[in-house]
Design a protein around this motif. Sequence first.
Motif, PDB file in Angstrom:
ATOM      1  N   MET A 501       0.831  -1.210   0.000  1.00 20.40           N
ATOM      2  CA  MET A 501       0.000   0.000   0.000  1.00 20.40           C
ATOM      3  C   MET A 501       0.863   1.256   0.000  1.00 20.40           C
ATOM      4  O   MET A 501       0.574   2.232  -0.708  1.00 20.40           O
ATOM      5  CB  MET A 501      -0.918   0.005   1.222  1.00 20.40           C
ATOM      6  CG  MET A 501      -2.034  -1.018   1.165  1.00 20.40           C
ATOM      7  SD  MET A 501      -3.028  -1.030   2.675  1.00 20.40           S
ATOM      8  CE  MET A 501      -3.821   0.564   2.579  1.00 20.40           C
ATOM      9  N   THR A 502       1.919   1.249   0.800  1.00 18.66           N
ATOM     10  CA  THR A 502       2.801   2.419   0.870  1.00 18.66           C
ATOM     11  C   THR A 502       3.451   2.690  -0.486  1.00 18.66           C
ATOM     12  O   THR A 502       3.507   3.841  -0.947  1.00 18.66           O
ATOM     13  CB  THR A 502       3.867   2.209   1.943  1.00 18.66           C
ATOM     14  OG1 THR A 502       3.234   1.932   3.202  1.00 18.66           O
ATOM     15  CG2 THR A 502       4.751   3.433   2.089  1.00 18.66           C
ATOM     16  N   ALA A 503       3.921   1.632  -1.130  1.00 17.35           N
ATOM     17  CA  ALA A 503       4.555   1.800  -2.435  1.00 17.35           C
ATOM     18  C   ALA A 503       3.572   2.302  -3.476  1.00 17.35           C
ATOM     19  O   ALA A 503       3.928   3.093  -4.366  1.00 17.35           O
ATOM     20  CB  ALA A 503       5.165   0.470  -2.887  1.00 17.35           C
ATOM     21  N   THR A 508       0.863   9.577  -4.721  1.00 17.74           N
ATOM     22  CA  THR A 508      -0.469  10.186  -4.825  1.00 17.74           C
ATOM     23  C   THR A 508      -0.789  11.004  -3.587  1.00 17.74           C
ATOM     24  O   THR A 508      -1.461  12.037  -3.683  1.00 17.74           O
ATOM     25  CB  THR A 508      -1.525   9.085  -5.015  1.00 17.74           C
ATOM     26  OG1 THR A 508      -1.139   8.227  -6.087  1.00 17.74           O
ATOM     27  CG2 THR A 508      -2.878   9.677  -5.335  1.00 17.74           C
ATOM     28  N   LEU A 509      -0.323  10.577  -2.418  1.00 14.69           N
ATOM     29  CA  LEU A 509      -0.569  11.324  -1.187  1.00 14.69           C
ATOM     30  C   LEU A 509       0.299  12.562  -1.075  1.00 14.69           C
ATOM     31  O   LEU A 509      -0.143  13.603  -0.579  1.00 14.69           O
ATOM     32  CB  LEU A 509      -0.319  10.417   0.027  1.00 14.69           C
ATOM     33  CG  LEU A 509      -1.340   9.310   0.303  1.00 14.69           C
ATOM     34  CD1 LEU A 509      -0.798   8.341   1.343  1.00 14.69           C
ATOM     35  CD2 LEU A 509      -2.656   9.913   0.768  1.00 14.69           C
ATOM     36  N   PHE A 538       6.668   7.725   9.790  1.00 13.87           N
ATOM     37  CA  PHE A 538       6.730   6.567  10.691  1.00 13.87           C
ATOM     38  C   PHE A 538       6.368   5.291   9.926  1.00 13.87           C
ATOM     39  O   PHE A 538       7.024   4.251  10.074  1.00 13.87           O
ATOM     40  CB  PHE A 538       5.773   6.775  11.864  1.00 13.87           C
ATOM     41  CG  PHE A 538       5.483   5.516  12.635  1.00 13.87           C
ATOM     42  CD1 PHE A 538       6.419   4.962  13.491  1.00 13.87           C
ATOM     43  CD2 PHE A 538       4.254   4.868  12.503  1.00 13.87           C
ATOM     44  CE1 PHE A 538       6.146   3.800  14.196  1.00 13.87           C
ATOM     45  CE2 PHE A 538       3.968   3.708  13.198  1.00 13.87           C
ATOM     46  CZ  PHE A 538       4.924   3.175  14.049  1.00 13.87           C
ATOM     47  N   THR A 539       5.326   5.374   9.094  1.00 15.69           N
ATOM     48  CA  THR A 539       4.926   4.213   8.295  1.00 15.69           C
ATOM     49  C   THR A 539       6.042   3.797   7.345  1.00 15.69           C
ATOM     50  O   THR A 539       6.337   2.606   7.190  1.00 15.69           O
ATOM     51  CB  THR A 539       3.646   4.531   7.503  1.00 15.69           C
ATOM     52  OG1 THR A 539       2.611   4.902   8.423  1.00 15.69           O
ATOM     53  CG2 THR A 539       3.197   3.333   6.689  1.00 15.69           C
ATOM     54  N   CYS A 540       6.662   4.787   6.699  1.00 16.89           N
ATOM     55  CA  CYS A 540       7.754   4.480   5.761  1.00 16.89           C
ATOM     56  C   CYS A 540       8.911   3.786   6.482  1.00 16.89           C
ATOM     57  O   CYS A 540       9.542   2.870   5.937  1.00 16.89           O
ATOM     58  CB  CYS A 540       8.240   5.763   5.095  1.00 16.89           C
ATOM     59  SG  CYS A 540       7.020   6.511   3.998  1.00 16.89           S
ATOM     60  N   ASP A 544      10.462   0.123   5.611  1.00 16.70           N
ATOM     61  CA  ASP A 544      11.735   0.387   4.925  1.00 16.70           C
ATOM     62  C   ASP A 544      11.527   1.009   3.548  1.00 16.70           C
ATOM     63  O   ASP A 544      12.216   0.665   2.572  1.00 16.70           O
ATOM     64  CB  ASP A 544      12.551  -0.912   4.775  1.00 16.70           C
ATOM     65  CG  ASP A 544      12.932  -1.499   6.127  1.00 16.70           C
ATOM     66  OD1 ASP A 544      13.194  -0.711   7.056  1.00 16.70           O
ATOM     67  OD2 ASP A 544      12.928  -2.736   6.253  1.00 16.70           O
ATOM     68  N   ALA A 545      10.560   1.935   3.444  1.00 16.50           N
ATOM     69  CA  ALA A 545      10.311   2.630   2.175  1.00 16.50           C
ATOM     70  C   ALA A 545      11.150   3.903   2.161  1.00 16.50           C
ATOM     71  O   ALA A 545      10.668   5.001   2.481  1.00 16.50           O
ATOM     72  CB  ALA A 545       8.836   2.944   2.022  1.00 16.50           C
TER      73      ALA A 545
END
Length: 592
Positions: A501-503, A508-509, A538-540, A544-545
Motif C-alpha cells: 500500500m505504501t509503495a 499520490t498522497l 513513521f509508516t515508511c 523500509d520505504a
Amino acid sequence: VESDLKNLAAESRRAEPGFAGYFGGAQHPEIKDAAERALLKLRSLPTDTALGPSILASCEEVWKVFIMACETKHSRMSLIGLSAIQKLVANEAISPEPMPRVLIILKQHADIYEEPVQLKTLQTVLSILQSKLHPEDEEGVSFMLGICFRLLASPRCADSVHTTAAATLRQAVALIFDRICILEGLTPHTRVPISDNAKDPNWKHGEATKAGLLLFNDLCALASGQAAPWLQVPVLPRAFALDMLECVLSNHAVVFNSLPNFERLLGGRLASLLMTSLRSERAVDDEAAEMVERRLLMRTVSTVVKHFSRVLQTECEIYLTVLIKSLEQDFPLWHRIFVLEVLRVICSDAHLIRFLYDAFDSKGTTVVRDMVVVLARHVHSAVQLGEGMEEILEHVARLYTQKAKGVEWSPDMELLVAGGAQQEAFAVALATDGLLCIVDTLAALADQATKPQATPPQSQAQSQSQALALSTEEAACKLADMQEDPAVLEAKMVLATLRAMTAALWETLLLPLSVLLSHVQGEAIVLDLLKGYQSFTFTCGAVDAADARDAFLASLCDYTLGSNPPTAGAARLASSPGLPSPLPPSPGGAGT
C-alpha cells in the motif's frame, strides 16, 4: 388507576348533547356502573406496593371497564381508556387475556382522525411492544407495525402524528431486531423484555425471526418506491425507508452476518435496491427532497461497505467503483459532497481499508488506489482555480479550526443547492480529511505490524502437548506449523499489505498534501497536515520505504525553508489509469 376510574365515571355521567340529553340520563350508564364497581374492587385490594401490578393484572373488573370505554369510540372516554391501558401495560399490571381486544381497539382508534386519540394510540402501541405482552407471532407484529405505518402514510393526519409515528416505528423496529438477537443467542444479555414463553428452552422462536425477515423485505420494497405486502402499507417516502434500513443495518449487523436467511436478503433484495438507486438519474422537481434521499442512500451504502464487505464482496466493489466514477462526472456539487462523506468514513477504517486492498488492489482491481487518486484530485483542484483559490482555502482553514474545537462538520442543505466557494471548500475539506484518514490508517497498520500481541506461553505449551499426543508424522507437521506464533504470522501479513500500500500510494498522497501545506493559512489545518507527515514517515520507516520517506522529508524541508512546493507527479495524478482526467468544472473558476 383510581384517578382514571374516577374521571371515567364522571365522564360517563355527562348527558348526551342536544334534545336527547335534556330528557335522558347518563350518556353511558353501563360504563358508569362498571367504573364504580371497579373503584370498590380497587379499594378492597391489598395495599402491598410490591404486589400491586400482579394483583391488578388478576383483577378483571379494573381493566375491563377501560376496554369498554375505548369501544364506545367517544373521544374523551377513549382517551381516558387508552391512557389507563397504556399505564397498565407499561407497569405489567394487565393480563394477556384482553390483549386481542386491545389490538382491535388500537386499529379502530388509528382511524379516528383526532390528534390526541391518534397520539395516545401510538403511545400504547409502543408500550405493548416494549412489554412482555408484545405479539409473538408474525401476524401480531405486522398488525402493530401496520398501525404505525398507516398513520405515517396518511395525508389526513397532523404533522405531530406523522412525527410521533416515525419515532415510534424507529423504536419498534429496533425492539424487534433486539429480540431476534436475544432469541438467536447473538447477544449475551437481555436488553429488552421478552415474553414468558420465550424463556422456555423448548419454545420455538422462529416466528420472531420470520417477522424480522418479512419486515426487512418490506422496508426494501418501500425504499424501492413500492408498496409493502406484509405490512399492507401503501407507498411511503423513500427517504424514511432508507433511514430505517440504514439504522437496522448499522445497529444489528450481527444478525445479518450470523443468520443465513438475513444474509441472503443482503445479497438479494438489498443489493438490487442499492445498485439500482446508485445508477438511477431520476429527474425530480423538488431538489431539496432529492438531496435528502440521496444522502440517506449514500449513508446506507457506507454502512453496507463498512459492515458487510466480506459477505457482499463483489457488490461492494461495484458500489465503490460507481461512487468513485461519479466524482469525475457532471453531478451537482451536493452529490459530490455526499460521496466524499462516504469515502471519508471508509478511509478512516483501518481494518476495512486493509481488507479492500487485499481483496481488490492486490489482485489488479485498484479500488483503494482509485479512492486516494480521486480524493487527491479534488484537493489539488482547489489550488488550480486561480482567483477563487484563496477564498476556498480560507473556508477550508475555518472548517479545520471548527474541527479542532470539537465541532462536527455538517453541510448546510440550503447552501448546497446554491453552491459557491463555501460549499466548494466543504468538498475540499472532506477530500483532505479523507487523505489524512488514509495516512492515519497506514500508521495504525504499521503499529499493528510492529507490535504484534503474542500468544501466551501457556497456550503454546498446551498446543504442543496436544500435538505430541498424535502419531509421529502428524505431530511433526503440527509442531512445524506452530513454530511461529499466530499473532506473529498475522503481523507479517499486515506488514506485507502495508508495504504494498505504501509503495502504491505515497506519490499520490504527497502531491496534494504538500500543495496544501504550502498554500493554506490556519494553525489547525497546518497542525493536522504536519501530523500527517509525521505519521507517514513513521509508516515508511516501518516498511523500509526509503524513497517515500525521503520524499516526504524533502517536502517538509521545502515547506520549512519557504521553497515552492514540488510539482513532480501532478501530470501523473491527472492521467491516472482507469479514471477520467478532468474534474468537473467548479462554480466561480475553471477546472484543472
